[in-house]
Write an enzyme that holds these catalytic residues in place. Structure first.
Site, mmCIF file in Angstrom:
data_model
loop_
_atom_site.group_PDB
_atom_site.id
_atom_site.type_symbol
_atom_site.label_atom_id
_atom_site.label_comp_id
_atom_site.label_asym_id
_atom_site.label_seq_id
_atom_site.Cartn_x
_atom_site.Cartn_y
_atom_site.Cartn_z
ATOM 1 N N SER A 46 0.864 -1.192 0.053
ATOM 2 C CA SER A 46 -0.192 -0.046 0.168
ATOM 3 C C SER A 46 0.960 1.121 -0.164
ATOM 4 O O SER A 46 1.903 1.312 0.712
ATOM 5 C CB SER A 46 -0.956 -0.055 1.069
ATOM 6 O OG SER A 46 -1.762 -1.071 1.280
ATOM 7 N N HIS B 150 -3.660 0.012 -4.285
ATOM 8 C CA HIS B 150 -3.269 -1.002 -5.023
ATOM 9 C C HIS B 150 -3.732 -1.063 -6.338
ATOM 10 O O HIS B 150 -5.030 -1.371 -6.693
ATOM 11 C CB HIS B 150 -3.646 -2.329 -4.518
ATOM 12 C CG HIS B 150 -2.761 -2.734 -2.994
ATOM 13 N ND1 HIS B 150 -2.229 -3.754 -2.850
ATOM 14 C CD2 HIS B 150 -3.154 -2.113 -1.776
ATOM 15 C CE1 HIS B 150 -1.665 -3.787 -1.678
ATOM 16 N NE2 HIS B 150 -2.265 -2.636 -1.133
ATOM 17 N N HIS C 219 -5.416 -10.002 -0.166
ATOM 18 C CA HIS C 219 -5.459 -10.272 1.573
ATOM 19 C C HIS C 219 -6.524 -11.156 1.788
ATOM 20 O O HIS C 219 -7.615 -11.310 1.093
ATOM 21 C CB HIS C 219 -5.541 -8.896 2.235
ATOM 22 C CG HIS C 219 -4.558 -7.878 1.584
ATOM 23 N ND1 HIS C 219 -4.927 -7.206 0.461
ATOM 24 C CD2 HIS C 219 -3.607 -7.385 2.183
ATOM 25 C CE1 HIS C 219 -3.822 -6.199 0.366
ATOM 26 N NE2 HIS C 219 -3.039 -6.166 1.520
ATOM 27 N N TYR D 187 -8.180 -10.603 4.305
ATOM 28 C CA TYR D 187 -9.414 -9.917 4.982
ATOM 29 C C TYR D 187 -10.330 -9.511 3.785
ATOM 30 O O TYR D 187 -11.387 -9.189 4.107
ATOM 31 C CB TYR D 187 -8.925 -8.681 5.613
ATOM 32 C CG TYR D 187 -8.114 -7.581 4.756
ATOM 33 C CD1 TYR D 187 -8.806 -6.886 3.948
ATOM 34 C CD2 TYR D 187 -6.813 -7.384 5.111
ATOM 35 C CE1 TYR D 187 -8.150 -5.970 3.122
ATOM 36 C CE2 TYR D 187 -6.150 -6.518 4.555
ATOM 37 C CZ TYR D 187 -6.695 -5.714 3.410
ATOM 38 O OH TYR D 187 -6.094 -4.604 2.832
ATOM 39 N N GLU D 188 -10.185 -9.740 2.583
ATOM 40 C CA GLU D 188 -11.178 -9.661 1.303
ATOM 41 C C GLU D 188 -11.800 -10.606 1.138
ATOM 42 O O GLU D 188 -12.496 -10.721 0.372
ATOM 43 C CB GLU D 188 -10.037 -9.179 -0.034
ATOM 44 C CG GLU D 188 -9.274 -7.875 0.150
ATOM 45 C CD GLU D 188 -8.566 -7.858 -1.160
ATOM 46 O OE1 GLU D 188 -8.942 -7.465 -2.167
ATOM 47 O OE2 GLU D 188 -7.036 -8.244 -1.178
ATOM 48 N N ALA E 128 3.060 -2.040 3.846
ATOM 49 C CA ALA E 128 3.015 -1.072 5.009
ATOM 50 C C ALA E 128 2.780 -1.547 6.088
ATOM 51 O O ALA E 128 1.896 -2.664 6.360
ATOM 52 C CB ALA E 128 1.592 -0.181 4.388
ATOM 53 N N MET F 189 -0.949 -6.971 7.681
ATOM 54 C CA MET F 189 -1.865 -7.855 7.220
ATOM 55 C C MET F 189 -1.400 -8.796 6.044
ATOM 56 O O MET F 189 -2.313 -9.017 5.181
ATOM 57 C CB MET F 189 -3.359 -7.030 6.920
ATOM 58 C CG MET F 189 -3.799 -6.219 8.243
ATOM 59 S SD MET F 189 -5.134 -5.316 7.782
ATOM 60 C CE MET F 189 -5.196 -4.200 9.286
ATOM 61 N N SER F 190 -0.248 -9.031 5.685
ATOM 62 C CA SER F 190 0.233 -9.309 4.365
ATOM 63 C C SER F 190 1.596 -10.138 4.673
ATOM 64 O O SER F 190 2.059 -10.459 5.801
ATOM 65 C CB SER F 190 0.122 -8.541 3.171
ATOM 66 O OG SER F 190 1.335 -7.588 3.543
ATOM 67 N N ASN G 130 2.977 4.168 10.490
ATOM 68 C CA ASN G 130 2.330 4.897 11.688
ATOM 69 C C ASN G 130 2.947 4.266 12.979
ATOM 70 O O ASN G 130 3.212 2.934 13.030
ATOM 71 C CB ASN G 130 0.689 4.757 11.592
ATOM 72 C CG ASN G 130 0.202 3.346 11.481
ATOM 73 O OD1 ASN G 130 0.126 2.863 10.318
ATOM 74 N ND2 ASN G 130 0.134 2.657 12.766
ATOM 75 N N HIS H 65 -6.755 4.231 6.781
ATOM 76 C CA HIS H 65 -5.889 3.757 5.460
ATOM 77 C C HIS H 65 -5.462 4.853 4.858
ATOM 78 O O HIS H 65 -4.290 4.734 4.074
ATOM 79 C CB HIS H 65 -6.811 2.817 4.741
ATOM 80 C CG HIS H 65 -6.280 2.246 3.573
ATOM 81 N ND1 HIS H 65 -5.107 1.412 3.796
ATOM 82 C CD2 HIS H 65 -6.356 2.484 2.141
ATOM 83 C CE1 HIS H 65 -4.665 0.963 2.411
ATOM 84 N NE2 HIS H 65 -5.571 1.695 1.556
#
Length: 278
Positions: free
Chosen positions: A37, A68, A90, A92-93, A120, A217-218, A241, A253
């Site tokens: 990202s 993306h 991902h 989460y998708e 990220a 998350m990846s 962050n 995001h």
């Protein structure tokens, strides 16, 4: 959700399509690179680029995450042939771990011996600031998913050794590249969680005690797959962050995207210098 084939046969089919689209300009890549990202600007540095939407590649679903581009790009970086994925899939998708890792199979089928991941990540280490770059030395799989679950595919290792999931020689090469282009590069442990929620302050305190330096998350399913099929892996996190509870800022995001853009020049210089050394 419809089950999508993610094995060796599906990867071979996808690779054949990609080679056909590229045509006479095809060269075996020295690396396959995935852009996380906010880090997609590196794709603009490719020369003689051929861009293929994910939706055109057999077995690839449409990307749904902002930031993306959803393109597979073939070209040269630092005069070296590479294949880039501007985006990833991902869990989460709604995808399973096998599909999240499927592009790595495709890169392998295209002949890439090295997998370069970027992502990220939130900074768990308290000294991290937004815009820092972290070379991943190791990871924790708190996604509690594994892309190798199920029948073993032909050529896969059933029980891959994960003593050094991130190749020590490639990490040394990345540190050398960072020094050459004067880019500060930290090193640490990445923890993969499923998402899509950001972590709570209590979860961040837990991760800190477990030894994580960054969280995202990846990447973890991809690197597991790379090791199982014999690819060497290296990965860099862009710290976008401070993780929840380590600052007074709320997480979003949009903030992740902005931090990615702010570090883009240094990230692109680092990866270009690394690829030049392969």
């Amino acid at each position: 959700m419809k089950t999508i084939p993610v094995g060796v046969t599906a990867a071979t089919t996808a690779a054949a399509y990609i080679r056909e689209r590229v045509g006479a300009a095809w060269q075996t890549p020295v690396a396959g690179i995935v852009l996380g990202s906010g880090l997609g600007g590196l794709a603009d540095r490719l020369e003689d680029a051929v861009r293929i939407p994910f939706s055109h590649v057999p077995g690839f679903p449409q990307v749904t995450v902002a930031g993306h581009a959803g393109q597979l790009i073939v070209g040269t970086l630092a005069s070296r042939p590479v294949v880039m994925l501007a985006g990833r899939f991902h869990m989460y998708e709604g995808h399973d771990a096998g599909l999240a890792a499927f592009p790595v199979r495709v890169l392998h089928a295209l002949g890439a011996p090295v997998y370069v991941a970027s992502n990220a990540a939130g900074g768990v280490r308290r000294t991290f600031e937004a815009g820092d770059l972290m070379l991943i030395a190791d990871h924790m799989n708190l996604m509690f998913r594994n892309p190798l679950i199920g029948p073993t595919e032909q050529g896969d290792e059933r029980f891959p050794d994960m003593s050094d999931p991130y190749d020590p020689q490639l990490r040394a090469l990345m540190r050398e590249a960072a020094q050459a282009v004067n880019v500060p590069l930290h090193e640490g442990v990445y923890c993969g969680l499923v998402g899509p929620t950001y972590e709570t302050p209590a979860e961040v305190r837990m991760l800190e005690k477990l030894g994580a330096d960054a969280v995202g998350m990846s990447t973890v399913p991809e690197v597991i797959m790379a090791r199982a099929i014999g690819m060497r892996a290296v990965a860099v996190s862009c710290i976008t962050n401070k993780a929840a509870g380590l600052s007074h800022e709320k997480l979003s995001h949009a903030e992740v995207m902005e931090a990615g853009r702010s570090v883009a020049g240094r990230f692109e210089g680092l990866i270009s210098a690394f690829v030049q050394r392969l």
